[in-house]
Design an enzyme around this catalytic site. Structure first.
Site, PDB file in Angstrom:
ATOM      1  N   CYS A 235      -3.621  11.489   5.326  1.00 18.22           N
ATOM      2  CA  CYS A 235      -4.083  10.263   5.951  1.00 18.22           C
ATOM      3  C   CYS A 235      -3.872   9.846   6.760  1.00 18.22           C
ATOM      4  O   CYS A 235      -2.959  10.084   7.855  1.00 18.22           O
ATOM      5  CB  CYS A 235      -4.500   9.020   4.880  1.00 18.22           C
TER       6      CYS A 235
ATOM      7  N   ASP B 189      -2.203   3.018  -5.471  1.00 15.14           N
ATOM      8  CA  ASP B 189      -1.052   3.313  -4.294  1.00 15.14           C
ATOM      9  C   ASP B 189      -0.355   1.524  -5.471  1.00 15.14           C
ATOM     10  O   ASP B 189      -0.439   1.324  -6.667  1.00 15.14           O
ATOM     11  CB  ASP B 189      -1.607   3.146  -3.233  1.00 15.14           C
TER      12      ASP B 189
END
Length: 210
Positions: free
Chosen positions: A11, A130
């Site tokens: 990412c 996360d």
């Protein structure tokens, strides 16, 4: 325990060369950040260039944080994204309105956050877990306590937050993740990937003990 082939997303891609390095190393997907508050934010033009360079079967994932519907629709008209990833306070009704598979990021403080996401986003392609940070929506380099993850979630999910070439194998072995997402852990500087770190990360993840 991992029971299906591991999926890996790199990412925060901001350069065509980094996207190609990720693909060459075996990444399944690359993430493009359309959140202006991120140091990994990409312009529309840059995103178009990156996606156009991707080889077949490498997915382009667009990351948004509390964007309005007009902005997301405009982005989709110009960038052929395969999957949307929402990192803000978007509810499921908002996430599904763009007729793309979506991933909902969950900033985990307590085990209850995981259970709430399972309840609130039943049609998400996957949930991404996360680390929580009160001032950031991701990309912090922080880990959360992987022991909070239930042994069986019965839903596709992605492990993120503080992963590096050095700890990803342990993270997969401990959590049983079938998908991982990394940004800062494979960078030379914010938004600038290190191809050697990408290769090392993917190698370590693929060879993680199950």
């Amino acid at each position: 325990m991992t029971t299906s082939p591991l999926r890996i997303k790199i990412c925060g891609i901001t350069r065509r060369t980094d996207a190609l390095a990720a693909a060459a190393a075996g990444a399944d997907a690359v993430g493009l950040v359309f959140y202006a508050g991120s140091p990994r934010h990409v312009s529309m033009h840059t995103a178009q260039d990156i996606v156009a360079a991707l080889p077949p079967f490498v997915s382009a994932v667009g990351l948004f944080v509390n964007a309005d519907a007009t902005e997301i629709t405009h982005t989709l008209q110009h960038v052929p994204l395969d999957v949307l990833q929402f990192h803000g306070d978007e509810d499921a009704a908002f996430c599904r309105r763009f007729h793309r598979p979506y991933i909902k990021a969950v900033r985990v403080r307590h085990a209850d956050d995981i259970q709430a996401a399972l309840r609130d986003y039943p049609d998400a392609r996957a949930l991404l877990f996360d680390a929580y940070h009160e001032d950031a929506y991701g990309g912090t380099g922080l880990c959360f306590d992987w022991n909070m993850l239930p042994e069986s979630l019965n839903r596709p999910w992605v492990l993120a937050g503080g992963l590096t070439p050095e700890n990803v194998a342990h993270a997969i072995s401990l959590s049983g993740a079938n998908a991982v997402d990394v940004s800062g852990g494979v960078e030379a500087a914010k938004g600038i990937k290190d191809s050697a770190k990408i290769t090392a990360f993917i190698r370590a993840a693929r060879h993680a003990p199950s």
